[in-house]
Design an enzyme around this catalytic site. Structure first.
Site, PDB file in Angstrom:
ATOM      1  N   LEU A 258       0.836  -1.199   0.000  1.00  0.00           N
ATOM      2  CA  LEU A 258       0.000   0.000   0.000  1.00  0.00           C
ATOM      3  C   LEU A 258       0.876   1.256   0.000  1.00  0.00           C
ATOM      4  O   LEU A 258       0.650   2.178  -0.782  1.00  0.00           O
ATOM      5  CB  LEU A 258      -0.917  -0.029   1.247  1.00  0.00           C
ATOM      6  CG  LEU A 258      -1.819   1.169   1.487  1.00  0.00           C
ATOM      7  CD1 LEU A 258      -2.898   1.263   0.395  1.00  0.00           C
ATOM      8  CD2 LEU A 258      -2.507   1.081   2.860  1.00  0.00           C
TER       9      LEU A 258
ATOM     10  N   PRO B 124       6.215   6.343  -1.801  1.00  0.00           N
ATOM     11  CA  PRO B 124       7.021   7.472  -1.325  1.00  0.00           C
ATOM     12  C   PRO B 124       6.140   8.642  -0.856  1.00  0.00           C
ATOM     13  O   PRO B 124       6.476   9.325   0.098  1.00  0.00           O
ATOM     14  CB  PRO B 124       7.863   7.847  -2.544  1.00  0.00           C
ATOM     15  CG  PRO B 124       7.981   6.568  -3.308  1.00  0.00           C
ATOM     16  CD  PRO B 124       6.705   5.821  -3.088  1.00  0.00           C
TER      17      PRO B 124
ATOM     18  N   ARG C 289      -3.822  -5.128  12.245  1.00  0.00           N
ATOM     19  CA  ARG C 289      -3.501  -4.379  13.471  1.00  0.00           C
ATOM     20  C   ARG C 289      -3.612  -5.272  14.710  1.00  0.00           C
ATOM     21  O   ARG C 289      -2.881  -5.078  15.689  1.00  0.00           O
ATOM     22  CB  ARG C 289      -4.387  -3.128  13.551  1.00  0.00           C
ATOM     23  CG  ARG C 289      -3.944  -2.100  12.512  1.00  0.00           C
ATOM     24  CD  ARG C 289      -4.910  -0.969  12.249  1.00  0.00           C
ATOM     25  NE  ARG C 289      -4.374  -0.144  11.136  1.00  0.00           N
ATOM     26  CZ  ARG C 289      -5.053   0.788  10.498  1.00  0.00           C
ATOM     27  NH1 ARG C 289      -6.299   1.057  10.828  1.00  0.00           N
ATOM     28  NH2 ARG C 289      -4.476   1.479   9.521  1.00  0.00           N
TER      29      ARG C 289
ATOM     30  N   ARG D 195      20.918 -10.388  39.787  1.00  0.00           N
ATOM     31  CA  ARG D 195      21.876  -9.311  39.997  1.00  0.00           C
ATOM     32  C   ARG D 195      21.836  -8.811  41.443  1.00  0.00           C
ATOM     33  O   ARG D 195      20.762  -8.492  41.959  1.00  0.00           O
ATOM     34  CB  ARG D 195      21.521  -8.163  39.037  1.00  0.00           C
ATOM     35  CG  ARG D 195      22.263  -6.870  39.261  1.00  0.00           C
ATOM     36  CD  ARG D 195      23.707  -6.970  38.803  1.00  0.00           C
ATOM     37  NE  ARG D 195      24.377  -5.694  38.986  1.00  0.00           N
ATOM     38  CZ  ARG D 195      25.676  -5.526  38.781  1.00  0.00           C
ATOM     39  NH1 ARG D 195      26.422  -6.536  38.380  1.00  0.00           N
ATOM     40  NH2 ARG D 195      26.230  -4.346  38.970  1.00  0.00           N
TER      41      ARG D 195
ATOM     42  N   GLN E 226      12.658  -1.575  46.228  1.00  0.00           N
ATOM     43  CA  GLN E 226      11.322  -1.119  45.851  1.00  0.00           C
ATOM     44  C   GLN E 226      11.339  -0.427  44.468  1.00  0.00           C
ATOM     45  O   GLN E 226      10.389  -0.549  43.695  1.00  0.00           O
ATOM     46  CB  GLN E 226      10.821  -0.147  46.908  1.00  0.00           C
ATOM     47  CG  GLN E 226       9.359  -0.336  47.201  1.00  0.00           C
ATOM     48  CD  GLN E 226       8.882   0.535  48.337  1.00  0.00           C
ATOM     49  OE1 GLN E 226       9.267   1.697  48.450  1.00  0.00           O
ATOM     50  NE2 GLN E 226       8.030  -0.026  49.166  1.00  0.00           N
TER      51      GLN E 226
ATOM     52  N   GLY F 102      23.936  -1.010  32.740  1.00  0.00           N
ATOM     53  CA  GLY F 102      24.866  -1.027  31.603  1.00  0.00           C
ATOM     54  C   GLY F 102      24.732  -2.291  30.765  1.00  0.00           C
ATOM     55  O   GLY F 102      24.890  -2.259  29.539  1.00  0.00           O
TER      56      GLY F 102
ATOM     57  N   GLU G  91       1.645  -0.558   9.742  1.00  0.00           N
ATOM     58  CA  GLU G  91       0.199  -0.890   9.752  1.00  0.00           C
ATOM     59  C   GLU G  91      -0.624   0.220  10.416  1.00  0.00           C
ATOM     60  O   GLU G  91      -1.623  -0.023  11.084  1.00  0.00           O
ATOM     61  CB  GLU G  91      -0.036  -2.265  10.379  1.00  0.00           C
ATOM     62  CG  GLU G  91       0.733  -3.321   9.580  1.00  0.00           C
ATOM     63  CD  GLU G  91       0.151  -4.706   9.602  1.00  0.00           C
ATOM     64  OE1 GLU G  91      -1.036  -4.853   9.881  1.00  0.00           O
ATOM     65  OE2 GLU G  91       0.915  -5.650   9.289  1.00  0.00           O
ATOM     66  N   GLY G  92      -0.170   1.470  10.160  1.00  0.00           N
ATOM     67  CA  GLY G  92      -0.828   2.656  10.712  1.00  0.00           C
ATOM     68  C   GLY G  92      -0.088   3.137  11.943  1.00  0.00           C
ATOM     69  O   GLY G  92       0.004   2.420  12.941  1.00  0.00           O
TER      70      GLY G  92
ATOM     71  N   SER H 137       0.810   5.338  15.388  1.00  0.00           N
ATOM     72  CA  SER H 137      -0.020   5.550  16.593  1.00  0.00           C
ATOM     73  C   SER H 137      -0.977   6.724  16.373  1.00  0.00           C
ATOM     74  O   SER H 137      -2.122   6.698  16.837  1.00  0.00           O
ATOM     75  CB  SER H 137       0.876   5.819  17.794  1.00  0.00           C
ATOM     76  OG  SER H 137       1.648   4.670  18.053  1.00  0.00           O
TER      77      SER H 137
HETATM   78  N1  CAA Z   1     -11.793   0.034   8.331  1.00  0.00           N
HETATM   79  C1  CAA Z   1     -12.595  -0.040   7.243  1.00  0.00           C
HETATM   80  N2  CAA Z   1     -12.748   0.991   6.392  1.00  0.00           N
HETATM   81  C2  CAA Z   1     -12.054   2.122   6.664  1.00  0.00           C
HETATM   82  C3  CAA Z   1     -11.194   2.256   7.769  1.00  0.00           C
HETATM   83  C4  CAA Z   1     -11.077   1.139   8.633  1.00  0.00           C
HETATM   84  N3  CAA Z   1     -10.268   1.157   9.704  1.00  0.00           N
HETATM   85  N4  CAA Z   1     -10.639   3.494   7.751  1.00  0.00           N
HETATM   86  C5  CAA Z   1     -11.132   4.108   6.670  1.00  0.00           C
HETATM   87  N5  CAA Z   1     -11.973   3.289   6.010  1.00  0.00           N
HETATM   88  C6  CAA Z   1     -12.745   3.531   4.792  1.00  0.00           C
HETATM   89  C7  CAA Z   1     -13.817   4.585   4.999  1.00  0.00           C
HETATM   90  O1  CAA Z   1     -15.000   4.011   5.512  1.00  0.00           O
HETATM   91  C8  CAA Z   1     -13.984   5.114   3.573  1.00  0.00           C
HETATM   92  O2  CAA Z   1     -14.718   4.155   2.828  1.00  0.00           O
HETATM   93  P1  CAA Z   1     -15.946   4.585   1.849  1.00  0.00           P
HETATM   94  O3  CAA Z   1     -15.453   5.700   1.002  1.00  0.00           O
HETATM   95  O4  CAA Z   1     -16.270   3.335   1.104  1.00  0.00           O
HETATM   96  O5  CAA Z   1     -17.042   5.034   2.766  1.00  0.00           O
HETATM   97  C9  CAA Z   1     -12.560   5.057   3.026  1.00  0.00           C
HETATM   98  O6  CAA Z   1     -11.869   4.100   3.824  1.00  0.00           O
HETATM   99  C10 CAA Z   1     -11.833   6.382   3.113  1.00  0.00           C
HETATM  100  O7  CAA Z   1     -11.824   6.775   4.465  1.00  0.00           O
HETATM  101  P2  CAA Z   1     -11.679   8.273   4.903  1.00  0.00           P
HETATM  102  O8  CAA Z   1     -12.622   9.139   4.116  1.00  0.00           O
HETATM  103  O9  CAA Z   1     -11.774   8.298   6.400  1.00  0.00           O
HETATM  104  O10 CAA Z   1     -10.199   8.608   4.369  1.00  0.00           O
HETATM  105  P3  CAA Z   1      -9.093   9.515   5.007  1.00  0.00           P
HETATM  106  O11 CAA Z   1      -8.112   9.756   3.937  1.00  0.00           O
HETATM  107  O12 CAA Z   1      -9.679  10.677   5.719  1.00  0.00           O
HETATM  108  O13 CAA Z   1      -8.433   8.559   6.145  1.00  0.00           O
HETATM  109  C11 CAA Z   1      -6.999   6.795   6.858  1.00  0.00           C
HETATM  110  C12 CAA Z   1      -8.007   7.297   5.823  1.00  0.00           C
HETATM  111  C13 CAA Z   1      -7.768   6.181   8.019  1.00  0.00           C
HETATM  112  C14 CAA Z   1      -6.083   7.868   7.389  1.00  0.00           C
HETATM  113  C15 CAA Z   1      -6.209   5.723   6.072  1.00  0.00           C
HETATM  114  O14 CAA Z   1      -5.544   6.352   5.015  1.00  0.00           O
HETATM  115  C16 CAA Z   1      -5.218   4.956   6.910  1.00  0.00           C
HETATM  116  O15 CAA Z   1      -5.587   4.017   7.601  1.00  0.00           O
HETATM  117  N6  CAA Z   1      -3.906   5.319   6.798  1.00  0.00           N
HETATM  118  C17 CAA Z   1      -2.863   4.525   7.375  1.00  0.00           C
HETATM  119  C18 CAA Z   1      -2.359   3.554   6.334  1.00  0.00           C
HETATM  120  C19 CAA Z   1      -1.668   2.378   6.931  1.00  0.00           C
HETATM  121  O16 CAA Z   1      -2.108   1.805   7.933  1.00  0.00           O
HETATM  122  N7  CAA Z   1      -0.591   1.962   6.276  1.00  0.00           N
HETATM  123  C20 CAA Z   1       0.090   0.809   6.666  1.00  0.00           C
HETATM  124  C21 CAA Z   1       0.874   0.317   5.513  1.00  0.00           C
HETATM  125  S1  CAA Z   1       0.840  -1.423   5.366  1.00  0.00           S
HETATM  126  C22 CAA Z   1       2.045  -2.020   6.390  1.00  0.00           C
HETATM  127  O17 CAA Z   1       2.621  -1.342   7.197  1.00  0.00           O
HETATM  128  C23 CAA Z   1       2.241  -3.467   6.240  1.00  0.00           C
HETATM  129  C24 CAA Z   1       3.567  -3.951   6.589  1.00  0.00           C
HETATM  130  O18 CAA Z   1       4.392  -4.103   5.731  1.00  0.00           O
HETATM  131  C25 CAA Z   1       3.856  -4.421   7.968  1.00  0.00           C
END
Ligand code: CAA
Length: 381
Positions: A125, A128, A243, A268, A279, A340, A363-364, A366
């Protein structure tokens, strides 16, 4: 409310623990130092059913619930969080989405080997210019006859080098914003598919991370997942389960940190007796134990909701947010207890801190979890 594991859950915990201690632990330090991918271990995890834990046996999986997956992820990540993330991505970001949204062709040809651990998957997903702002996808997919042609780049891809199959989010219709994003399954050997250099990371060093490039990458139409325009929903829905997996990975690190701190504090001696008698140390150990338990409660709750078919996305975000924070805090406290010795490689706690940090990012972040939680709270009012 029942807090007991079932007999099946206890067996899964025992088998994950045994495998982690006997097979993963002996080489974990070396693999961290050399940033070496645990290829053989991943194959063995597959044979044990840990690479497709929640997939139906009809498609090569173990047919277990999300609680079982969390239990196994904790035990594996306690010993090596790098192996934990490899397993988590394959289970929850790749297999889950293919089983839920893939056609029978996709399931027969791709899900079965992935669930058996014969092939490895990656979820692509991030770009850059599209990290937290994941709707800002620049990779495009243009349809011509029976193929889509993908162009663009993906970043920070876990399993990027070693995967066989990649789920790529790409824009099929720019005018529709996130509703114009689609998901494609790309094989490593497809024409126009390229891999960038392996990243040299702070932690989870034996899992591999790299960028990917697509230059007119030719993908058969059968490899479109779900349908055109559903790619962003696909990504969000799979990330909810992902998540939970990362929360479990973080708990593994937090618990390992706690156990290392307990062990060391009994061994230790300072001021004439074990430091466990002080404590200052006891307060730290109490805080660490409480945090591990709270993280488990949030994470098992989100897993139970998912298993019950109830909404769980906000609970999964809470579990990931809290467990990742606790992983970092417990690793820091474990280092402090070790003094240490905690700062050198000989004791494992410095790795725990390096491995913990990424759980607050991938995966998003914090901050994104807080946004997801806040939106769910405000929508509910
Ligand atoms: N579950 C289901 N649907 C969701 C959702 C969730 N948690 N969050 C958002 N959506 C859906 C919304 O319902 C909406 O759907 P519809 O248009 O069909 O109604 C759509 O997504 C868009 O949502 P928003 O309008 O809220 O969009 P936004 O741009 O304002 O926010 C965001 C979206 C929540 C910030 C999202 O972009 C996000 O989660 N970003 C973080 C991305 C991420 O987690 N990346 C991780 C990369 S993968 C990774 O790390 C894997 C690895 O290699 C370990």
């Amino acid at each position: 409310m029942n807090f007991d594991f079932t007999e099946d859950h206890i067996l899964i915990q025992q088998s994950a623990k045994e495998f982690a201690q006997e097979v993963i632990a002996p080489s974990a330090v070396e693999r961290d130092i050399n940033a070496e991918f645990p290829a053989e271990i991943v194959k063995q995890l597959g044979a044990l059913g840990f690479m497709g834990m929640m997939v139906s046996p009809d498609y090569g999986g173990a047919g277990l619930d999300t609680i079982s997956y969390v239990i196994a992820m904790i035990e594996i990540s306690k010993v090596d969080a790098s192996v934990g993330v490899i397993m988590s991505v394959n289970n929850s970001l790749v297999c889950y989405g293919l089983e839920k949204y893939g056609t029978d062709y996709i399931k027969q040809n791709y899900l079965i080997p992935l669930a058996k651990g014969e092939k490895l998957g990656a979820f692509c997903l991030s770009e850059p210019e599209a990290g937290s702002d994941a709707t800002n996808q620049r990779t495009t997919a243009d349809k011509k006859d029976n193929y889509y042609f993908l162009n663009g780049m993906k970043n920070w891809i876990t399993n990027g080098k070693n995967a066989d199959y990649y789920l790529i989010m790409a824009t099929t219709d720019k005018s529709k914003g996130h509703k114009g994003i689609s998901t494609f399954l790309v094989e490593k050997g497809f024409e126009g598919f390229g891999q960038g250099k392996k990243e040299d990371k702070l932690g989870i060093r034996s899992s591999d991370t790299c960028s990917l490039t697509f230059e007119n990458c030719k993908v058969p139409v059968e490899n479109l997942i779900w349908e055109e325009g559903k790619g962003f929903n696909f990504a969000m829905n799979t990330l909810n389960g992902g998540r939970i997996g990362i929360a479990a990975q973080a708990i593994g690190i937090a618990e390992a940190s706690f156990e290392a701190a307990v062990k060391y504090s009994k061994e230790r001696k300072a001021f004439g007796s074990p430091i466990a008698n002080l404590q200052a140390i006891q307060f730290k150990l109490s805080d660490m134990a409480i945090k591990v338990d709270c993280a488990k409660m949030l994470t098992f709750k989100s897993a139970a909701l998912k298993d019950a078919g109830k909404p769980y996305y906000a609970e999964a975000a809470m579990a990931k947010l809290y467990s990742s924070k606790v992983a970092v805090e417990n690793a820091l406290d474990a280092i402090q207890v070790h003094g240490g010795y905690g700062y050198v490689r000989e004791y494992l706690v410095e790795r725990y801190l390096r491995d913990a940090k990424i759980t607050e990012i991938y995966e998003g972040t914090s901050e994104i979890q807080k946004l997801v939680i806040a939106r769910s709270l405000l929508d509910a009012k």
